[in-house]
Motif scaffolding. Structure first.
Motif, PDB file in Angstrom:
ATOM      1  N   SER A 195       0.975  -1.215  -0.127  1.00  0.00           N
ATOM      2  CA  SER A 195       0.065  -0.059   0.057  1.00  0.00           C
ATOM      3  C   SER A 195       0.956   0.940  -0.064  1.00  0.00           C
ATOM      4  CB  SER A 195      -0.818  -0.057   1.377  1.00  0.00           C
ATOM      5  OG  SER A 195      -1.747  -1.148   0.988  1.00  0.00           O
ATOM      6  N   ALA A 196       1.819   1.462   0.261  1.00  0.00           N
ATOM      7  CA  ALA A 196       2.927   1.914   0.463  1.00  0.00           C
ATOM      8  C   ALA A 196       3.773   2.800  -0.607  1.00  0.00           C
ATOM      9  CB  ALA A 196       3.830   1.560   1.744  1.00  0.00           C
ATOM     10  N   GLU A 197       3.323   1.577  -1.084  1.00  0.00           N
ATOM     11  CA  GLU A 197       4.347   1.537  -2.555  1.00  0.00           C
ATOM     12  C   GLU A 197       3.441   2.594  -3.283  1.00  0.00           C
ATOM     13  OE1 GLU A 197       7.316  -0.539  -0.412  1.00  0.00           O
ATOM     14  OE2 GLU A 197       5.126  -1.054  -0.740  1.00  0.00           O
ATOM     15  N   ARG A 223      -4.297   5.302   3.522  1.00  0.00           N
ATOM     16  CA  ARG A 223      -5.081   4.421   4.918  1.00  0.00           C
ATOM     17  C   ARG A 223      -5.265   3.300   5.043  1.00  0.00           C
ATOM     18  NH1 ARG A 223     -11.109   7.403   3.748  1.00  0.00           N
ATOM     19  NH2 ARG A 223     -11.234   6.592   6.262  1.00  0.00           N
ATOM     20  N   ARG A 224      -5.062   2.773   3.718  1.00  0.00           N
ATOM     21  CA  ARG A 224      -4.562   0.246   3.699  1.00  0.00           C
ATOM     22  C   ARG A 224      -2.736   0.745   4.637  1.00  0.00           C
ATOM     23  NH1 ARG A 224      -5.639  -1.862  -0.762  1.00  0.00           N
ATOM     24  NH2 ARG A 224      -7.251  -1.758  -0.458  1.00  0.00           N
ATOM     25  N   ALA A 225      -2.438   1.799   4.210  1.00  0.00           N
ATOM     26  CA  ALA A 225      -0.936   1.705   4.879  1.00  0.00           C
ATOM     27  C   ALA A 225      -0.534   2.066   6.189  1.00  0.00           C
ATOM     28  CB  ALA A 225      -0.084   2.866   3.675  1.00  0.00           C
ATOM     29  N   LEU A 226      -1.416   2.822   6.456  1.00  0.00           N
ATOM     30  CA  LEU A 226      -1.135   3.408   8.253  1.00  0.00           C
ATOM     31  C   LEU A 226      -1.763   2.273   9.024  1.00  0.00           C
ATOM     32  CD1 LEU A 226      -2.421   7.561   7.793  1.00  0.00           C
ATOM     33  CD2 LEU A 226      -0.095   6.107   8.527  1.00  0.00           C
ATOM     34  N   THR A 227      -2.993   1.741   8.406  1.00  0.00           N
ATOM     35  CA  THR A 227      -3.898   0.454   8.832  1.00  0.00           C
ATOM     36  C   THR A 227      -2.425  -0.302   9.578  1.00  0.00           C
ATOM     37  OG1 THR A 227      -5.967   1.281   8.244  1.00  0.00           O
ATOM     38  CG2 THR A 227      -5.478  -0.874   9.688  1.00  0.00           C
ATOM     39  N   PHE A 232       5.990   5.476   5.167  1.00  0.00           N
ATOM     40  CA  PHE A 232       6.003   5.791   3.929  1.00  0.00           C
ATOM     41  C   PHE A 232       7.523   5.469   3.308  1.00  0.00           C
ATOM     42  CE2 PHE A 232       1.534   6.687   5.291  1.00  0.00           C
ATOM     43  CZ  PHE A 232       1.263   5.845   4.073  1.00  0.00           C
ATOM     44  N   VAL A 233       8.075   6.376   3.991  1.00  0.00           N
ATOM     45  CA  VAL A 233       9.863   6.256   3.952  1.00  0.00           C
ATOM     46  C   VAL A 233      10.820   5.167   4.960  1.00  0.00           C
ATOM     47  CG1 VAL A 233       9.791   8.700   4.151  1.00  0.00           C
ATOM     48  CG2 VAL A 233      10.269   7.770   5.826  1.00  0.00           C
TER      49      VAL A 233
END
Length: 501
Positions: free
Chosen positions: A148-150, A457-461, A470-471
């Motif tokens: 999700s982050a990518e 939102r999925r990456a944060l979950t 993200f980094v």
């Protein structure tokens, strides 16, 4: 050497399957129907495949899949025809083609635009097939690293690139991107289920579809503007012969690298579930705006603006089969139907498909080559016939366009609200034209905005609310770094321009 010998053996085996008379026939039927459906606004590959799906129950599995696949990538060819000739994209992925294709047609060069479309599509599709044959395992392994982050980082990069799609000011571009994102957020919140911008209209709870928006902004807006100027506007005569279809030498040169870049971008995005040809075509157009020596030409009939997105969406159409067949992961609803067709015939898509059903896997891949050749052979001779559409009088052409818009949309959606959406965005499209606002930036914001939100939102979950995710992920960090560099580059370019003034 073993790899090459095994690859050539598989190619030979696949050709022996694809060249069987029955498979050849169904390949022709598929690409012909795909082209025809693509020309009709709003219907698209998903509807056509859904209607043909029951027929495959009584067919050989390989023949059935070859036919359905032909419809899938045939619509990409057909969708661009309507986009270039009447500014009504037949498929969402051909919306970008209309930006430069239609202005070129208005200049009396519709034949050239269609010829570049056919050749770039063929080259893009061929490169996608070649990558699928040689590097399927490697590409799939690389695509699986995208979380999700990518995906969020890719969407950010796409929106940053959107600021370079039009020659308009940065303020106009940003305003249209934000407006597009706001329209994309209409519907139910993906996490809470709360309504957003629906104004109590039940039909908007599922969101606003891309097809009605594209039909309104491009198709209906063009009809309204053209009708208002019908008395004063004269279309240039369209010569219909081989010479008129043949691009100039410098146009061939200008289309070469955009075609190759578009094919590379399309091949990459085709392997990523949830992106596909529409995202690929927009991204390719944005990249060309950055690479172009004269970026102000794009949007006014530039060959590069046709070649890059056409190569991208056709390459993406082909490589979309990589995760579908080798992993059993559908990247779209259409690919889900393809998986359904395999399962109904007792074929399980996944890593073992190449070994357990080599005839299906390699026969299908080699049929892509045949299908692309058939599309080229079908479309180039038909260019003259398509161009004759422009000779139809306004008082007959525009009502026919409106009927096609309404019928095609109602077949797909079955809702009167969708027709009102087309009308509303037709009016908005007219305002964009009058105010000089970039429709391409609006469309990219509309397409990428919801995807960016979902993956954010999925990456944060997944990370437990940690924004550093993200980094901390290498791929995500690199992509965001590229986006940041683009922002800095654009800022310095603008500052240098101001200093010169």
């Amino acid at each position: 050497m073993d790899f090459l010998s095994e690859t050539f053996a598989n190619i030979g085996f696949g050709l022996s399957v694809a060249l069987q008379p029955a498979n050849l026939w169904y390949c022709f039927v598929g690409v012909f129907l795909g082209t025809f459906v693509g020309v009709l606004p709003g219907i698209g590959a998903l509807t056509a495949i859904s209607l043909l799906f029951p027929l495959t129950f009584y067919m050989d599995p390989t023949a059935g899949l070859i036919m359905l696949a032909g419809v899938w990538y045939g619509t990409a060819y057909g969708g661009s025809i309507a986009a270039i000739l009447i500014n009504v994209p037949g498929t969402p992925s051909s919306a970008v083609t209309a930006i430069d294709g239609y202005p070129l047609a208005k200049k009396g060069r519709a034949g050239v635009a269609l010829f570049i479309t056919a050749t770039s599509s063929f080259i893009g599709g061929s490169i996608g097939i070649l990558l699928m044959m040689l590097f399927s395992p490697i590409i799939v392994d690389y695509a699986l690293k995208f979380g999700s982050a990518e995906y969020f980082a890719l969407m950010v990069l796409g929106l940053v690139a959107a600021s370079t799609i039009s020659g308009s000011s940065a303020a106009k571009n940003m305003a249209m991107i934000l407006f597009g994102m706001a329209v994309g957020f209409v519907g139910l919140d993906i996490d809470t289920g709360d309504e957003r911008f629906t104004f109590g209209i039940f039909a908007l709870q599922d969101g606003i579809g891309l097809i009605p928006v594209v039909m309104g902004v491009f198709g209906l807006a063009e009809v309204i503007i053209s009708v208002s100027n019908a008395g004063a506007t004269k279309r240039e005569d369209q010569a219909i012969n081989l010479k008129s279809m043949w691009p100039k030498r410098d146009e061939f040169v200008r289309s070469l690298f955009p075609t190759l870049r578009g094919a590379g971008i399309g091949s990459f995005f085709g392997t990523l579930p949830g992106t596909g040809p529409t995202i690929a075509s927009f991204m390719a157009y944005g990249v060309e705006k950055r690479f172009a020596k004269e970026p102000e030409r794009l949007g006014h009939g530039a060959i590069e603006g046709i070649a890059a997105p056409e190569a991208a969406n056709n390459a993406a159409d082909q490589t979309a089969f990589i995760p579908t067949m080798t992993l059993g992961i559908p990247g779209s609803a259409t690919m889900a139907l393809m998986i359904g067709a395999m399962i109904l015939h007792g074929i399980t898509p996944g890593p073992s498909l190449m070994a357990s059903h080599a005839d299906v896997f390699w026969g299908l891949i080699m049929s892509f080559w045949i299908g692309n050749v058939l599309l080229l052979v079908l479309n180039v001779p038909l260019i003259g016939i398509w161009v004759r559409l422009l000779q139809v009088p306004y008082n007959m052409l525009f009502p026919a366009i409106l009927v096609l818009l309404c019928v095609g949309l109602y077949i797909v959606d079955g809702s009167i609200v969708a027709l009102w959406v087309v009308f509303a965005f037709g009016v908005i499209g007219v305002f964009m034209r009058v105010a000089g606002l970039p429709a391409a930036s609006f469309l990219l914001g509309f397409v990428l905005g919801p995807m960016m939100e979902e993956n954010f939102r999925r990456a944060l979950t997944i990370s437990g609310g940690d924004y550093l995710t993200f980094v901390e992920r290498p791929l995500s960090a690199v992509i965001l770094g590229i986006a940041f560099c683009l922002i800095l580059f654009s800022g310095f370019s603008g500052l240098r321009h101001v200093v010169k003034l």
